[in-house]
Design an enzyme around this catalytic site. Structure first.
Site, PDB file in Angstrom:
ATOM      1  N   SER A  20      -4.180  -7.140  -9.441  1.00 26.98           N
ATOM      2  CA  SER A  20      -4.947  -7.507  -8.256  1.00 26.98           C
ATOM      3  C   SER A  20      -4.236  -8.611  -7.461  1.00 26.98           C
ATOM      4  CB  SER A  20      -6.328  -8.001  -8.675  1.00 26.98           C
ATOM      5  OG  SER A  20      -6.980  -8.538  -7.551  1.00 26.98           O
ATOM      6  N   THR A  67     -14.222  -5.231 -10.118  1.00 26.60           N
ATOM      7  CA  THR A  67     -13.342  -4.080  -9.963  1.00 26.60           C
ATOM      8  C   THR A  67     -13.507  -3.115 -11.130  1.00 26.60           C
ATOM      9  OG1 THR A  67     -11.112  -3.386  -9.363  1.00 26.60           O
ATOM     10  CG2 THR A  67     -11.249  -5.184 -10.954  1.00 26.60           C
ATOM     11  N   LYS A  71     -17.796  -1.476 -11.412  1.00 24.46           N
ATOM     12  CA  LYS A  71     -18.447  -1.462 -10.095  1.00 24.46           C
ATOM     13  C   LYS A  71     -19.849  -0.840 -10.125  1.00 24.46           C
ATOM     14  CE  LYS A  71     -14.340  -1.499  -7.145  1.00 24.46           C
ATOM     15  NZ  LYS A  71     -13.623  -0.841  -6.036  1.00 24.46           N
ATOM     16  N   ASN A  92     -18.667  -4.189  -5.219  1.00 24.39           N
ATOM     17  CA  ASN A  92     -17.377  -4.844  -5.463  1.00 24.39           C
ATOM     18  C   ASN A  92     -17.419  -6.337  -5.122  1.00 24.39           C
ATOM     19  OD1 ASN A  92     -17.286  -4.818  -2.640  1.00 24.39           O
ATOM     20  ND2 ASN A  92     -15.064  -4.560  -2.632  1.00 24.39           N
ATOM     21  N   GLY A 130     -10.453  13.076  -3.253  1.00 25.06           N
ATOM     22  CA  GLY A 130     -10.902  12.182  -4.319  1.00 25.06           C
ATOM     23  C   GLY A 130     -12.418  12.114  -4.319  1.00 25.06           C
ATOM     24  N   ALA A 134     -13.750   4.864  -4.535  1.00 28.89           N
ATOM     25  CA  ALA A 134     -13.204   4.675  -3.188  1.00 28.89           C
ATOM     26  C   ALA A 134     -13.693   5.788  -2.257  1.00 28.89           C
ATOM     27  CB  ALA A 134     -11.673   4.652  -3.241  1.00 28.89           C
ATOM     28  N   ASN A 154     -11.523  17.510  -4.636  1.00 27.49           N
ATOM     29  CA  ASN A 154     -11.224  16.750  -5.862  1.00 27.49           C
ATOM     30  C   ASN A 154     -10.650  17.660  -6.933  1.00 27.49           C
ATOM     31  OD1 ASN A 154     -11.270  14.134  -7.055  1.00 27.49           O
ATOM     32  ND2 ASN A 154     -12.838  14.858  -8.475  1.00 27.49           N
TER      33      ASN A 154
HETATM   34  P1  NAP Z   1     -11.617   6.228  -9.457  1.00 29.02           P
HETATM   35  O1  NAP Z   1     -13.046   5.909  -9.269  1.00 29.02           O
HETATM   36  O2  NAP Z   1     -11.018   6.153 -10.821  1.00 29.02           O
HETATM   37  O3  NAP Z   1     -11.352   7.713  -8.861  1.00 29.02           O
HETATM   38  C1  NAP Z   1     -10.073   8.285  -8.918  1.00 29.02           C
HETATM   39  C2  NAP Z   1     -10.052   9.586  -8.131  1.00 29.02           C
HETATM   40  O4  NAP Z   1      -8.700  10.043  -8.064  1.00 29.02           O
HETATM   41  C3  NAP Z   1     -10.855  10.716  -8.768  1.00 29.02           C
HETATM   42  O5  NAP Z   1     -11.350  11.539  -7.747  1.00 29.02           O
HETATM   43  C4  NAP Z   1      -9.788  11.467  -9.589  1.00 29.02           C
HETATM   44  O6  NAP Z   1     -10.057  12.834  -9.764  1.00 29.02           O
HETATM   45  C5  NAP Z   1      -8.591  11.350  -8.676  1.00 29.02           C
HETATM   46  N1  NAP Z   1      -7.315  11.406  -9.395  1.00 29.02           N
HETATM   47  C6  NAP Z   1      -6.843  10.484 -10.269  1.00 29.02           C
HETATM   48  N2  NAP Z   1      -5.614  10.856 -10.694  1.00 29.02           N
HETATM   49  C7  NAP Z   1      -5.336  12.043 -10.089  1.00 29.02           C
HETATM   50  C8  NAP Z   1      -4.220  12.938 -10.135  1.00 29.02           C
HETATM   51  N3  NAP Z   1      -3.144  12.673 -10.885  1.00 29.02           N
HETATM   52  N4  NAP Z   1      -4.255  14.055  -9.385  1.00 29.02           N
HETATM   53  C9  NAP Z   1      -5.352  14.335  -8.617  1.00 29.02           C
HETATM   54  N5  NAP Z   1      -6.439  13.534  -8.539  1.00 29.02           N
HETATM   55  C10 NAP Z   1      -6.422  12.391  -9.260  1.00 29.02           C
HETATM   56  O7  NAP Z   1     -10.687   5.300  -8.560  1.00 29.02           O
HETATM   57  P2  NAP Z   1     -11.053   4.655  -7.119  1.00 29.02           P
HETATM   58  O8  NAP Z   1     -11.618   3.308  -7.314  1.00 29.02           O
HETATM   59  O9  NAP Z   1     -11.815   5.665  -6.353  1.00 29.02           O
HETATM   60  O10 NAP Z   1      -9.584   4.448  -6.496  1.00 29.02           O
HETATM   61  C11 NAP Z   1      -8.823   5.555  -6.008  1.00 29.02           C
HETATM   62  C12 NAP Z   1      -7.553   5.028  -5.334  1.00 29.02           C
HETATM   63  O11 NAP Z   1      -7.914   4.256  -4.172  1.00 29.02           O
HETATM   64  C13 NAP Z   1      -6.723   4.068  -6.205  1.00 29.02           C
HETATM   65  O12 NAP Z   1      -5.367   4.341  -5.972  1.00 29.02           O
HETATM   66  C14 NAP Z   1      -7.098   2.676  -5.695  1.00 29.02           C
HETATM   67  O13 NAP Z   1      -6.054   1.754  -5.886  1.00 29.02           O
HETATM   68  C15 NAP Z   1      -7.304   2.979  -4.220  1.00 29.02           C
HETATM   69  N6  NAP Z   1      -8.212   2.015  -3.555  1.00 29.02           N
HETATM   70  C16 NAP Z   1      -7.731   1.330  -2.486  1.00 29.02           C
HETATM   71  C17 NAP Z   1      -8.554   0.469  -1.809  1.00 29.02           C
HETATM   72  C18 NAP Z   1      -8.014  -0.264  -0.614  1.00 29.02           C
HETATM   73  O14 NAP Z   1      -8.692  -1.164  -0.119  1.00 29.02           O
HETATM   74  N7  NAP Z   1      -6.836   0.053  -0.124  1.00 29.02           N
HETATM   75  C19 NAP Z   1      -9.894   0.270  -2.201  1.00 29.02           C
HETATM   76  C20 NAP Z   1     -10.367   0.996  -3.310  1.00 29.02           C
HETATM   77  C21 NAP Z   1      -9.505   1.865  -3.976  1.00 29.02           C
HETATM   78  P3  NAP Z   1     -10.957  13.350 -10.993  1.00 29.02           P
HETATM   79  O15 NAP Z   1     -12.364  13.070 -10.612  1.00 29.02           O
HETATM   80  O16 NAP Z   1     -10.643  14.799 -11.078  1.00 29.02           O
HETATM   81  O17 NAP Z   1     -10.505  12.554 -12.198  1.00 29.02           O
END
Ligand code: NAP
Length: 287
Positions: A20, A67, A71, A92, A130, A134, A154
């Site tokens: 982070s 985080t 969450k 968050n 996704g 997020a 997804n």
């Molecule tokens: P999360 O709740 O763990 O969800 C992850 C998502 O990604 C799920 O839909 C998962 O699919 C999918 N996924 C994971 N690995 C994959 C792969 N190899 N191929 C295809 N789909 C895959 O995580 P999150 O909190 O939503 O975060 C998602 C991303 O957004 C992360 O990279 C995080 O760093 C980024 N993010 C950025 C911000 C920002 O402010 N820029 C804010 C929040 C999050 P399944 O359901 O099929 O497992």
């Protein structure tokens, strides 16, 4: 800034928290504004979550960020939820006010503010890739911006379908599709958001879409911020689309959390500089 007996605490709780950059962002802003607050991060085990939250309340902290993976689990430990937390069913940011813990979801504001300057009118179809936390924030942000049609793609389609069940309502059309069919829907979308880690370091050669599947008049927001220019954004650029990287939502969610804790606006230029420096260092450390 000197730490003394009046210094107050803000912090991050999660597991892991090593990557982070929130401590660098918030501490630089506290310092710039001369606020006697420090921001630390705590990697905590799930069995201690309740005790940690009770402890933070007893210590009269200013507030804290939450985080992965807490969450959702944090919700039952809070006194009040604001509308963003209620809608996303995820928190968050927590503010301690009058001995009450109030939960917010500032990822919603981060994504919303990132899209507000978009050259697109936000009146077409949006595609979210996704279905995790997020993606939930992205659905609420798009809904608040007035989008009327959202497709969720997804890997595990049942999770996309679950999101559709939660958010579908009269004035919002939603559909769940599998990642395998994403190209079919992206070609007719005006906003495309990647809310998966696809393309994130160390697998930066991966992308959920190629340039052939991205309309030239669309806006593509990639929530991944390491690297800043992901393969998806390269493909989007090739297609002529507008691109927004993950740093903007990251900074804007931090800005909103800071505003909720202090009632003050942090200096965005300093946050951008600090974030870019921290991310460069992160890349080097991991090599
Ligand atoms: P999360 O709740 O763990 O969800 C992850 C998502 O990604 C799920 O839909 C998962 O699919 C999918 N996924 C994971 N690995 C994959 C792969 N190899 N191929 C295809 N789909 C895959 O995580 P999150 O909190 O939503 O975060 C998602 C991303 O957004 C992360 O990279 C995080 O760093 C980024 N993010 C950025 C911000 C920002 O402010 N820029 C804010 C929040 C999050 P399944 O359901 O099929 O497992």
């Amino acid at each position: 800034m000197e730490i003394n007996s009046e210094t107050r605490l803000c912090c991050l709780i999660g597991h892991p928290v090593k990557h982070s950059i929130s401590p660098q962002l918030h501490n630089s802003a506290f310092k710039h504004l001369g606020l006697n607050i420090v921001y630390l991060s705590f990697d905590i085990e799930s069995r201690y979550l309740r005790r940690v939250v009770e402890g933070l309340k007893s210590l009269n902290v200013v507030g804290f960020n939450v985080t992965i993976p807490y969450k959702v689990a944090i919700i039952k430990l809070l006194d009040v939820l604001d509308s963003t937390a209620k809608e996303t069913r995820a928190v968050n940011t927590v503010v301690l006010k009058n001995n009450e813990l109030i939960g917010y979801n500032t990822d919603v504001e981060g994504i919303k503010r990132s899209l507000l300057d978009s050259r697109n009118t936000l009146d077409g179809r949006a595609l979210i890739i996704g279905a995790g936390g997020a993606a939930r924030a992205a659905v609420v942000a798009l809904k608040n911006l007035g989008i009327k049609e959202i497709v969720i793609a997804n890997r595990r389609i049942w999770r996309a379908a679950a999101l559709v069940r939660i958010f579908k309502m009269n004035d919002l059309e939603m559909k769940s599709v599998s990642l395998a069919e994403v190209g079919r829907y992206s070609r007719t979308s005006s906003i495309i958001i990647n809310a998966t880690p696809i393309g994130m370091w160390p697998r930066q050669d991966e992308t959920p879409l190629s340039s052939n599947d991205i309309p030239g008049n669309s806006t593509v927001l990639d929530l991944v911020y390491n690297p800043l220019k992901t393969k998806l954004l390269e493909e989007a650029e090739k297609a002529g689309a507008e691109t927004i990287n993950g740093l903007k939502p990251l900074i804007e969610q931090a800005v909103k959390s800071f505003e909720l804790w202090t009632g003050l606006h942090p200096p965005r230029d300093i946050l951008w500089r600090v974030a870019e420096e921290a991310l460069k260092k992160w890349g080097r450390d991991e090599d």
